[in-house]
Design an enzyme around this catalytic site. Structure first.
Site, PDB file in Angstrom:
ATOM      1  N   ASP A  63      11.071 -23.631  31.439  1.00 55.18           N
ATOM      2  CA  ASP A  63      12.385 -23.309  30.897  1.00 55.18           C
ATOM      3  C   ASP A  63      12.362 -23.468  29.379  1.00 55.18           C
ATOM      4  OD1 ASP A  63      15.473 -23.310  32.324  1.00 55.18           O
ATOM      5  OD2 ASP A  63      15.331 -23.689  30.179  1.00 55.18           O
ATOM      6  N   GLN A 102      25.534 -20.595  36.875  1.00 52.77           N
ATOM      7  CA  GLN A 102      24.465 -19.608  36.675  1.00 52.77           C
ATOM      8  C   GLN A 102      24.702 -18.839  35.379  1.00 52.77           C
ATOM      9  OE1 GLN A 102      24.051 -16.746  39.872  1.00 52.77           O
ATOM     10  NE2 GLN A 102      22.046 -16.057  39.149  1.00 52.77           N
ATOM     11  N   VAL A 132      21.787 -16.761  34.074  1.00 56.93           N
ATOM     12  CA  VAL A 132      20.889 -15.605  34.161  1.00 56.93           C
ATOM     13  C   VAL A 132      20.979 -15.074  35.588  1.00 56.93           C
ATOM     14  CG1 VAL A 132      18.533 -14.765  33.962  1.00 56.93           C
ATOM     15  CG2 VAL A 132      19.347 -16.530  32.382  1.00 56.93           C
ATOM     16  N   HIS A 150      16.681 -17.620  40.704  1.00 58.37           N
ATOM     17  CA  HIS A 150      15.613 -18.524  40.281  1.00 58.37           C
ATOM     18  C   HIS A 150      15.907 -19.917  40.809  1.00 58.37           C
ATOM     19  CE1 HIS A 150      18.742 -18.379  37.184  1.00 58.37           C
ATOM     20  NE2 HIS A 150      18.492 -19.662  36.947  1.00 58.37           N
TER      21      HIS A 150
END
Ligand code: 5GP
Length: 111
Positions: free
Chosen positions: A28, A92, A94, A98
């Site tokens: 990240d 969230q 993006v 994921h």
């Protein structure tokens, strides 16, 4: 197109930890723990809210890869956290599915 799609397509660089035909794992960019990586299926699914039975095998693989990467980075002994955020209230940002791998410190609370 999301930033993760650009990373998958090789248009944006990442600190790649693992890759195969289905899954990409990278660190990240703004780590929330000493170890913070993202496990991203290459298939463009927005979130867990948009999965169905067809994705069963892929989602199983995402979780198994997450556990393997955590193991490879020495997180098993003290433990770690796997998180997937869904939508606005889930935090969230993006909108390409994921799973976060967070470890290397004591994690408290759930958000
Ligand atoms: P979310 O909030 O959607 O669950 O998580 C998105 C994560 O993607 C955040 O932790 C954020 O730091 C990370 N991120 C956003 N843009 C980039 C980027 O360009 N590269 C990397 N490696 N991580 C990113």
């Amino acid at each position: 197109m999301t930033i993760f799609q650009k990373i998958i397509d090789g248009e944006v660089p990442c600190d790649n930890l693992y890759e195969d035909d289905d899954v990409l794992v990278f660190r990240d960019i703004a780590p929330q723990a000493p170890f913070h990586a993202l496990v991203v299926p290459k298939k463009p699914i927005r979130s867990m809210a948009e999965t169905d039975r067809q994705d069963q095998e892929l989602l199983g693989k995402v979780m198994l890869v997450a556990a393997a990467v955590a193991r490879d980075h020495g997180l098993e002994k003290n433990g770690y956290r796997l998180v997937t955020n869904i939508g606005e209230h889930g935090g969230q940002t993006v909108f390409h599915l994921h799973v976060h791998i967070l470890g290397g410190r004591m994690l408290r609370g759930m958000g």
